[in-house]
Enzyme design. Structure first.
Site, PDB file in Angstrom:
ATOM      1  N   ARG A 150     -18.843  -4.879 -16.133  1.00  0.00           N
ATOM      2  CA  ARG A 150     -18.206  -6.087 -15.617  1.00  0.00           C
ATOM      3  C   ARG A 150     -17.180  -5.695 -14.550  1.00  0.00           C
ATOM      4  O   ARG A 150     -16.586  -4.617 -14.619  1.00  0.00           O
ATOM      5  CB  ARG A 150     -17.514  -6.868 -16.728  1.00  0.00           C
ATOM      6  CG  ARG A 150     -18.454  -7.430 -17.783  1.00  0.00           C
ATOM      7  CD  ARG A 150     -19.291  -8.574 -17.209  1.00  0.00           C
ATOM      8  NE  ARG A 150     -20.134  -9.180 -18.233  1.00  0.00           N
ATOM      9  CZ  ARG A 150     -21.356  -8.785 -18.539  1.00  0.00           C
ATOM     10  NH1 ARG A 150     -21.888  -7.734 -17.901  1.00  0.00           N
ATOM     11  NH2 ARG A 150     -22.060  -9.393 -19.470  1.00  0.00           N
TER      12      ARG A 150
ATOM     13  N   ASP B 150       0.803  -1.228   0.000  1.00  0.00           N
ATOM     14  CA  ASP B 150       0.000   0.000   0.000  1.00  0.00           C
ATOM     15  C   ASP B 150       0.834   1.276   0.000  1.00  0.00           C
ATOM     16  O   ASP B 150       0.306   2.354  -0.274  1.00  0.00           O
ATOM     17  CB  ASP B 150      -0.930   0.016   1.215  1.00  0.00           C
ATOM     18  CG  ASP B 150      -1.948  -1.102   1.192  1.00  0.00           C
ATOM     19  OD1 ASP B 150      -2.521  -1.353   0.120  1.00  0.00           O
ATOM     20  OD2 ASP B 150      -2.162  -1.738   2.237  1.00  0.00           O
TER      21      ASP B 150
ATOM     22  N   GLN C 248      -2.015  -9.483  -6.339  1.00  0.00           N
ATOM     23  CA  GLN C 248      -1.227  -8.249  -6.194  1.00  0.00           C
ATOM     24  C   GLN C 248      -0.109  -8.380  -5.166  1.00  0.00           C
ATOM     25  O   GLN C 248       0.849  -7.611  -5.170  1.00  0.00           O
ATOM     26  CB  GLN C 248      -2.154  -7.086  -5.812  1.00  0.00           C
ATOM     27  CG  GLN C 248      -3.135  -6.734  -6.918  1.00  0.00           C
ATOM     28  CD  GLN C 248      -4.303  -5.896  -6.411  1.00  0.00           C
ATOM     29  OE1 GLN C 248      -4.227  -4.672  -6.379  1.00  0.00           O
ATOM     30  NE2 GLN C 248      -5.387  -6.545  -6.005  1.00  0.00           N
TER      31      GLN C 248
END
Length: 360
Positions: free
Chosen positions: A276, A135, A284
């Site tokens: 979608r 992050d 990730q």
């Protein structure tokens, strides 16, 4: 010299590369060094589970993702609560540290893990911390290892979606990791050419999102890509108290798995567009670290060993203006680095025509 090392919290790329940097440097700096790796993070420190690491353990792991020691989550908010058998976790960690006669404990972790590291430092243990998280939300450092590798994975997901979105003329929403901070979504969205980027720091308005989609359609674009952080929040929800928001999210999860699916439903109802959702999820965190992370992690590990040599404890290694520096754990523990809505990178994205869902 006796050094303990552990990897705590969510896994990410370059944990092994960092440990390699620490281990190789320690063996070069000291004539006599013993390194003990704790199994599954703080859990190993609590329950006295570890293994003596040899030089060979640090060879061949530069490019490996994950962590050779294993990891687990030991929430800081529960650290003072006894375990199921009544064990005092903090005292247990201190006991293991002293039993092994450690001179230092190296902690590779993110925000929660470093709060525990700072607690142990305040309890008298010698701690050196390394900034780990996909992050990039740790306060006090320009970068964390794992971030650019995660950006690579998330960007690739958006790249792959482009071709199918263009072929079918659809709106695609790609949900990127990031509960409280949207740096990963911001970078992946920019790198992947997303048309709309929705972040926790910039509450969005569904009508603004739909307006952007309509403008693209009117301009001849057959498709649109939305990159959304899993912690993105609407303007309406941003006005709720934490308690009210938590309750509302719990109710909405009964209808929609995540914010991306909720947004998809709202867009379909308002515009009639075919939408979608793609969720790269834990991919990730996985795979090999990219070259940037390998270099950065290696530097961090080497500097951690240097701090130990200097007997400079209670610090986290950080990147500041391309140089690795030491910052006091007490100054950064528990603080988040977030996306500034007025930052240059956000303004530059807006110049490109990217919407953050807050336009009036």
């Amino acid at each position: 010299m006796r050094v303990g090392i552990l990897t705590s919290g969510g896994d990410c790329q370059a944990l092994n590369a960092t440990m390699r940097g620490v281990g190789k440097s320690l063996f070069n700096l000291f004539d006599n060094v013993e390194i003990y790796g704790f199994i599954d993070g703080y859990r190993g420190l609590i329950y006295d589970e570890y293994r003596r690491m040899e030089k060979s353990d640090f060879s061949g792991i530069l490019t490996e993702g994950g962590t050779i020691l294993g990891t687990s989550r030991t929430p800081f908010k529960l650290i003072h609560e006894p375990d199921a058998n009544g064990l005092d976790k903090v005292e247990a960690m201190k006991h293991t540290y002293r039993k092994l006669r450690l001179d230092c404990l190296v902690v590779l972790g993110g925000n929660g893990s470093l709060k525990t590291a700072n607690l142990l430092s305040e309890e008298g243990l010698n701690i050196v911390a390394c900034p780990k998280t996909i992050d990039n939300d740790l306060y006090g450092t320009d970068m964390t290892f794992g971030f650019y590798s995660a950006v690579e994975v998330a960007t690739n997901a958006i790249d792959c979606i482009h071709t199918t979105a263009a072929s079918h003329g659809r709106v695609f929403i790609v949900e990127i990791m990031g509960h409280k901070v949207g740096l990963l979504t911001l970078y992946a969205g920019l790198a992947g050419g997303a048309d709309i980027i929705l972040l926790p720091e910039i509450p969005y308005n569904v009508d603004s999102v739909c307006k952007k989609l309509a403008e693209r359609h009117a301009g001849g674009s057959r498709f649109s890509i939305i990159a959304i952080a899993e912690g993105a929040i609407s303007e309406e929800d941003s006005k709720l108290t934490k308690k009210e928001l938590k309750k509302k999210i719990a109710e909405e999860r009964k209808l929609h798995p995540s914010v991306a699916y909720k947004l998809a439903k709202e867009i379909e109802e308002k515009t009639g567009a075919e939408v979608r959702v793609t969720v790269p999820g834990h991919t990730q965190r996985g795979g090999h670290p990219v070259p940037y992370d390998r270099v950065f992690a290696t530097r961090i590990g080497a500097e951690a060993a240097r701090l130990i040599k200097k007997e400079k404890f209670g610090y986290m290694l950080a990147l500041k203006n391309t140089e690795i520096v030491a910052v006091p754990l007490a100054d950064i523990a528990g603080k988040l680095k977030t996306v500034d809505p007025e930052s240059g990178i956000v303004k530059e994205a807006r110049l490109l025509g990217i919407s953050f869902g807050d336009e009036k």
